[in-house]
Design a protein around this motif. Structure first.
Motif, PDB file in Angstrom:
ATOM      1  N   GLU A 124      14.568  30.227  30.463  1.00 29.17           N
ATOM      2  CA  GLU A 124      15.152  30.019  29.139  1.00 29.17           C
ATOM      3  C   GLU A 124      15.535  28.561  28.931  1.00 29.17           C
ATOM      4  O   GLU A 124      15.291  27.974  27.858  1.00 29.17           O
ATOM      5  CB  GLU A 124      16.371  30.918  28.967  1.00 29.17           C
ATOM      6  CG  GLU A 124      17.052  30.756  27.611  1.00 29.17           C
ATOM      7  CD  GLU A 124      18.321  31.594  27.504  1.00 29.17           C
ATOM      8  OE1 GLU A 124      19.028  31.456  26.494  1.00 29.17           O
ATOM      9  OE2 GLU A 124      18.594  32.359  28.459  1.00 29.17           O
ATOM     10  N   LEU A 125      16.110  27.929  29.998  1.00 30.30           N
ATOM     11  CA  LEU A 125      16.494  26.523  29.896  1.00 30.30           C
ATOM     12  C   LEU A 125      15.277  25.645  29.643  1.00 30.30           C
ATOM     13  O   LEU A 125      15.296  24.740  28.798  1.00 30.30           O
ATOM     14  CB  LEU A 125      17.224  26.095  31.161  1.00 30.30           C
ATOM     15  CG  LEU A 125      17.629  24.627  31.255  1.00 30.30           C
ATOM     16  CD1 LEU A 125      18.617  24.271  30.151  1.00 30.30           C
ATOM     17  CD2 LEU A 125      18.235  24.320  32.625  1.00 30.30           C
ATOM     18  N   ALA A 126      14.177  25.916  30.371  1.00 28.56           N
ATOM     19  CA  ALA A 126      12.960  25.117  30.195  1.00 28.56           C
ATOM     20  C   ALA A 126      12.401  25.293  28.788  1.00 28.56           C
ATOM     21  O   ALA A 126      11.939  24.332  28.150  1.00 28.56           O
ATOM     22  CB  ALA A 126      11.932  25.513  31.249  1.00 28.56           C
ATOM     23  N   ARG A 127      12.416  26.530  28.266  1.00 28.57           N
ATOM     24  CA  ARG A 127      11.870  26.759  26.927  1.00 28.57           C
ATOM     25  C   ARG A 127      12.677  26.006  25.873  1.00 28.57           C
ATOM     26  O   ARG A 127      12.128  25.435  24.923  1.00 28.57           O
ATOM     27  CB  ARG A 127      11.856  28.256  26.628  1.00 28.57           C
ATOM     28  CG  ARG A 127      10.791  29.013  27.406  1.00 28.57           C
ATOM     29  CD  ARG A 127      10.613  30.428  26.855  1.00 28.57           C
ATOM     30  NE  ARG A 127      11.817  31.230  27.014  1.00 28.57           N
ATOM     31  CZ  ARG A 127      12.098  31.967  28.098  1.00 28.57           C
ATOM     32  NH1 ARG A 127      11.241  31.966  29.121  1.00 28.57           N
ATOM     33  NH2 ARG A 127      13.193  32.694  28.153  1.00 28.57           N
ATOM     34  N   ARG A 128      14.006  25.986  26.004  1.00 28.05           N
ATOM     35  CA  ARG A 128      14.842  25.260  25.039  1.00 28.05           C
ATOM     36  C   ARG A 128      14.530  23.765  25.037  1.00 28.05           C
ATOM     37  O   ARG A 128      14.409  23.134  23.968  1.00 28.05           O
ATOM     38  CB  ARG A 128      16.318  25.467  25.368  1.00 28.05           C
ATOM     39  CG  ARG A 128      16.830  26.859  25.089  1.00 28.05           C
ATOM     40  CD  ARG A 128      18.293  26.915  25.393  1.00 28.05           C
ATOM     41  NE  ARG A 128      18.837  28.258  25.171  1.00 28.05           N
ATOM     42  CZ  ARG A 128      20.112  28.580  25.356  1.00 28.05           C
ATOM     43  NH1 ARG A 128      20.969  27.638  25.754  1.00 28.05           N
ATOM     44  NH2 ARG A 128      20.532  29.810  25.144  1.00 28.05           N
ATOM     45  N   GLU A 184      23.852  21.819  33.230  1.00 23.42           N
ATOM     46  CA  GLU A 184      23.839  20.504  32.580  1.00 23.42           C
ATOM     47  C   GLU A 184      23.041  19.499  33.407  1.00 23.42           C
ATOM     48  O   GLU A 184      22.213  18.753  32.869  1.00 23.42           O
ATOM     49  CB  GLU A 184      25.268  20.015  32.381  1.00 23.42           C
ATOM     50  CG  GLU A 184      26.068  20.821  31.371  1.00 23.42           C
ATOM     51  CD  GLU A 184      27.427  20.201  31.102  1.00 23.42           C
ATOM     52  OE1 GLU A 184      27.591  19.006  31.441  1.00 23.42           O
ATOM     53  OE2 GLU A 184      28.293  20.889  30.555  1.00 23.42           O
ATOM     54  N   ARG A 185      23.285  19.474  34.745  1.00 27.18           N
ATOM     55  CA  ARG A 185      22.552  18.534  35.587  1.00 27.18           C
ATOM     56  C   ARG A 185      21.069  18.874  35.639  1.00 27.18           C
ATOM     57  O   ARG A 185      20.214  17.976  35.638  1.00 27.18           O
ATOM     58  CB  ARG A 185      23.147  18.533  36.997  1.00 27.18           C
ATOM     59  CG  ARG A 185      24.585  18.078  37.065  1.00 27.18           C
ATOM     60  CD  ARG A 185      24.768  16.670  36.562  1.00 27.18           C
ATOM     61  NE  ARG A 185      26.150  16.231  36.714  1.00 27.18           N
ATOM     62  CZ  ARG A 185      26.627  15.087  36.242  1.00 27.18           C
ATOM     63  NH1 ARG A 185      25.823  14.278  35.578  1.00 27.18           N
ATOM     64  NH2 ARG A 185      27.898  14.760  36.423  1.00 27.18           N
ATOM     65  N   LEU A 186      20.746  20.176  35.695  1.00 24.24           N
ATOM     66  CA  LEU A 186      19.335  20.556  35.704  1.00 24.24           C
ATOM     67  C   LEU A 186      18.658  20.162  34.392  1.00 24.24           C
ATOM     68  O   LEU A 186      17.499  19.707  34.379  1.00 24.24           O
ATOM     69  CB  LEU A 186      19.212  22.062  35.942  1.00 24.24           C
ATOM     70  CG  LEU A 186      17.783  22.613  35.984  1.00 24.24           C
ATOM     71  CD1 LEU A 186      16.969  21.916  37.073  1.00 24.24           C
ATOM     72  CD2 LEU A 186      17.796  24.117  36.210  1.00 24.24           C
ATOM     73  N   ALA A 187      19.362  20.330  33.261  1.00 30.22           N
ATOM     74  CA  ALA A 187      18.787  19.925  31.971  1.00 30.22           C
ATOM     75  C   ALA A 187      18.538  18.419  31.941  1.00 30.22           C
ATOM     76  O   ALA A 187      17.498  17.960  31.436  1.00 30.22           O
ATOM     77  CB  ALA A 187      19.722  20.341  30.841  1.00 30.22           C
ATOM     78  N   ALA A 231       5.524  25.106  27.539  1.00 33.81           N
ATOM     79  CA  ALA A 231       6.309  25.762  28.595  1.00 33.81           C
ATOM     80  C   ALA A 231       5.563  26.992  29.068  1.00 33.81           C
ATOM     81  O   ALA A 231       5.072  27.789  28.249  1.00 33.81           O
ATOM     82  CB  ALA A 231       7.689  26.139  28.064  1.00 33.81           C
ATOM     83  N   GLU A 232       5.429  27.157  30.387  1.00 36.48           N
ATOM     84  CA  GLU A 232       4.786  28.316  30.996  1.00 36.48           C
ATOM     85  C   GLU A 232       5.837  29.028  31.829  1.00 36.48           C
ATOM     86  O   GLU A 232       6.028  28.741  33.007  1.00 36.48           O
ATOM     87  CB  GLU A 232       3.595  27.882  31.854  1.00 36.48           C
ATOM     88  CG  GLU A 232       2.537  27.101  31.065  1.00 36.48           C
ATOM     89  CD  GLU A 232       1.452  26.551  31.977  1.00 36.48           C
ATOM     90  OE1 GLU A 232       1.505  26.822  33.198  1.00 36.48           O
ATOM     91  OE2 GLU A 232       0.557  25.847  31.469  1.00 36.48           O
ATOM     92  N   ARG A 282      11.848  19.031  22.576  1.00 35.93           N
ATOM     93  CA  ARG A 282      11.138  17.784  22.861  1.00 35.93           C
ATOM     94  C   ARG A 282       9.739  17.752  22.236  1.00 35.93           C
ATOM     95  O   ARG A 282       9.209  16.670  21.943  1.00 35.93           O
ATOM     96  CB  ARG A 282      11.027  17.629  24.381  1.00 35.93           C
ATOM     97  CG  ARG A 282      10.593  16.267  24.850  1.00 35.93           C
ATOM     98  CD  ARG A 282      11.716  15.286  24.754  1.00 35.93           C
ATOM     99  NE  ARG A 282      11.306  13.970  25.205  1.00 35.93           N
ATOM    100  CZ  ARG A 282      12.093  12.919  25.255  1.00 35.93           C
ATOM    101  NH1 ARG A 282      13.354  13.031  24.890  1.00 35.93           N
ATOM    102  NH2 ARG A 282      11.648  11.752  25.652  1.00 35.93           N
ATOM    103  N   ALA A 283       9.126  18.888  22.051  1.00 37.00           N
ATOM    104  CA  ALA A 283       7.717  18.937  21.647  1.00 37.00           C
ATOM    105  C   ALA A 283       7.439  18.248  20.317  1.00 37.00           C
ATOM    106  O   ALA A 283       6.477  17.460  20.223  1.00 37.00           O
ATOM    107  CB  ALA A 283       7.245  20.391  21.617  1.00 37.00           C
ATOM    108  N   PRO A 284       8.228  18.480  19.274  1.00 37.30           N
ATOM    109  CA  PRO A 284       7.887  17.815  17.990  1.00 37.30           C
ATOM    110  C   PRO A 284       7.920  16.293  18.086  1.00 37.30           C
ATOM    111  O   PRO A 284       7.034  15.616  17.555  1.00 37.30           O
ATOM    112  CB  PRO A 284       8.968  18.351  17.037  1.00 37.30           C
ATOM    113  CG  PRO A 284       9.421  19.629  17.644  1.00 37.30           C
ATOM    114  CD  PRO A 284       9.356  19.416  19.118  1.00 37.30           C
TER     115      PRO A 284
END
Length: 535
Positions: A365-369, A402-405, A388-389, A374-376
């Protein structure tokens, strides 16, 4: 005292040794003559002049320089001179007595001069044997001081010599009690001494052989130990000796091995500490140089704009470009602020004071957000597609969201900067055993193999032709590594030139028996993530 006694043997000049020998022979012979109770004993005391003098000279005279034949030639010449002096003294007394009619010595038997001449040859042979024995004794003493084998053999020989001395003393006491004549006792002592010397010479070889058989194993172990100690002193700290037996030498071998191992370990630790300190000093110097360079650019930019604006204001002019200049200065100040914050985060991670709140987090979920946000911008600015896969749910990792993001933001920014238009940057999330794996791939230019091991270093920037701005400081990947390792994870990177790169994060997965409350907590909305986008 012991050194002075050692210098007494074979240590005097020959001239001095001759004088001392004559004086000693006269004193001893005179004492025996005065103490003798018979005329025969008094006559025999004169016959003892040569043995006493030659024996003393053999003990005192120095060996002299080589070669050996010259040494023996000098010894024989001085021995003949001394023999002539000592054996000539009785004949001198006889001549003076006949010339002046004065009785210097008690009356001699008619055959005494013949006996005196006959014993001269025996005295000379005895001198040569005694001198050779003393030289061998000196060599023996040198050997026993240098090798334990000969020291033990010397101890055995001394036992035999002590026994022979006790036998001689016993016979002397018996003879003195029965004969009552000092001259006869002295002659008997000399005969017994010669016999004991012959016995000692006969006993030494088998004693030495027996000692060799007994102590050969011990001395061999001691030699190995001495060689190992010498090697250790020369710097070979890996040297060890085999432990044989259970005696004191075996204990010494074991203690030596333990000491060598401890010394080797201590030196290795010191070397590692030295290398660590040297590396830290080098890193510190590089850090100071890099920070100075990175701080100088925004500070110089802000200063330039401020000086230009102040110069125009001093002339009463309001520059039309002031709003744009203020925007540039604000951007540079923000860049400076981000750099300082990143340095502070690195410093906190290095000293173990980085604040982390690790909770079960849905990494997919974090990666998808992050990709959705970022994509646009990536497509608008560089025609780079960001995808995102991830699985629909999970996987869960025990991390600080937060640190992982922030780490994923840095990796996405890197991938977008180094990917040409039409390329793809993908974020894949999966679980492998006890680890959650995040892979950020791009189809960019790739990283040269020789530069790949250094990409996690601070302020290191790989060579690239696709950078579209100069905002990179070389701290982004260093921060990713520090944050991930602080969360008990690890990082890896692979790259192929002209094909792209792949950055992989391995994070600790949440066990399957995690409570439902933990899963509910993982879906809590994240706080806004600061986009510290450094390469």
């Amino acid at each position: 005292m012991r050194e002075g006694w050692a210098n007494f043997w074979l240590g005097a000049k020959r001239q001095r040794a001759v004088g001392e020998a004559v004086l000693t022979a006269l004193l001893l012979s005179g004492f025996i003559g005065l103490a003798s109770a018979t005329e025969t004993g008094r006559e025999f005391s004169l016959a003892l002049l040569a043995p006493f003098g030659l024996g003393y000279f053999a003990m005192r005279a120095e060996v002299g320089p080589p070669p050996w034949w010259r040494r023996w030639g000098r010894d024989l010449a001085w021995g003949l001179l001394l023999l002539f002096l000592l054996n000539g003294l009785p004949f001198l007394l006889l001549s003076l007595q006949a010339l002046f009619g004065v009785n210097f010595w008690p009356a001699y038997t008619a055959g005494f001069p013949v006996v005196l001449l006959a014993t001269a040859l025996v005295d000379l042979i005895g001198f040569i044997i005694w001198r050779g024995f003393l030289r061998l004794l000196s060599l023996w003493s040198h050997l026993r001081r240098r090798q334990l084998l000969w020291a033990l053999t010397h101890a055995h020989a001394m036992l035999v010599l002590l026994a022979a001395g006790l036998v001689i003393l016993l016979f002397d006491l018996m003879a003195l009690a029965s004969l009552n004549d000092v001259a006869v006792v002295v002659s008997l002592t000399m005969v017994l001494g010669v016999i004991s010397l012959i016995a000692l010479l006969a006993v030494i070889p088998p004693t030495a052989f027996f000692s060799y058989l007994v102590v050969r194993r011990t001395t061999a172990r001691l030699r190995d130990l001495a060689a190992a100690a010498h090697a250790l002193r020369q710097g070979n700290y890996t040297v060890r000796v085999p432990v044989e037996g259970e005696d004191e030498v075996a204990q010494l071998q074991a203690d030596f091995n333990a000491m060598a191992a401890e010394l080797e370990r201590a030196l290795q630790e010191l070397k590692q500490e030295r290398d660590t300190v040297a590396g830290l000093l080098k890193t510190q110097r590089e850090l100071v140089a890099a920070v100075s360079h990175e701080l100088r650019t925004p500070v110089a930019t802000v200063r330039g704009y401020l000086e230009a604006a102040l110069h125009r204001l001093d002339r009463g002019e309001l520059p039309e470009s002031l709003p744009r200049d203020l925007e540039v200065m604000e951007a540079e100040v923000l860049r400076l602020q981000k750099l300082v914050e990143d340095l502070f985060a690195l410093a906190c991670a290095e000293i173990g004071r980085l604040t982390l709140r690790c909770v079960p987090t849905d990494v997919g979920e974090l990666a998808r957000r992050l990709v959705a946000a970022r994509a646009p911008l990536a497509w608008q600015s560089g025609r780079v597609q960001v995808v995102a896969e991830t699985p629909p749910l999970g996987p869960l990792a025990l991390v600080d969201p937060e640190r992982l993001a922030q780490a994923l933001q840095n990796l996405l920014h890197n991938g977008i900067r180094h990917t040409p238009p039409g390329g793809i940057v993908s974020v894949a999330v999966s679980q492998e055993g006890d680890e959650v794996v995040i892979q950020v791939r791009d189809t960019g230019e790739g990283i040269p193999p020789e530069e790949l091991p250094r990409i996690w270093e601070r302020f290191y920037q790989a060579s690239s032709k696709l950078r579209r701005d100069g905002s990179g400081s070389g701290l982004g990947l260093a921060l990713v590594k520090e944050w991930v390792e602080a969360m008990q994870g690890r990082v890896a990177a692979t790259s192929v030139l002209a094909e792209g790169s792949c950055f992989t994060l391995y994070l600790p997965a949440v066990r399957a028996e995690a409570s439902p409350s933990a899963q509910r907590q993982s879906t809590t909305p994240l706080e806004p993530v600061s986009a510290h986008t450094y390469e």
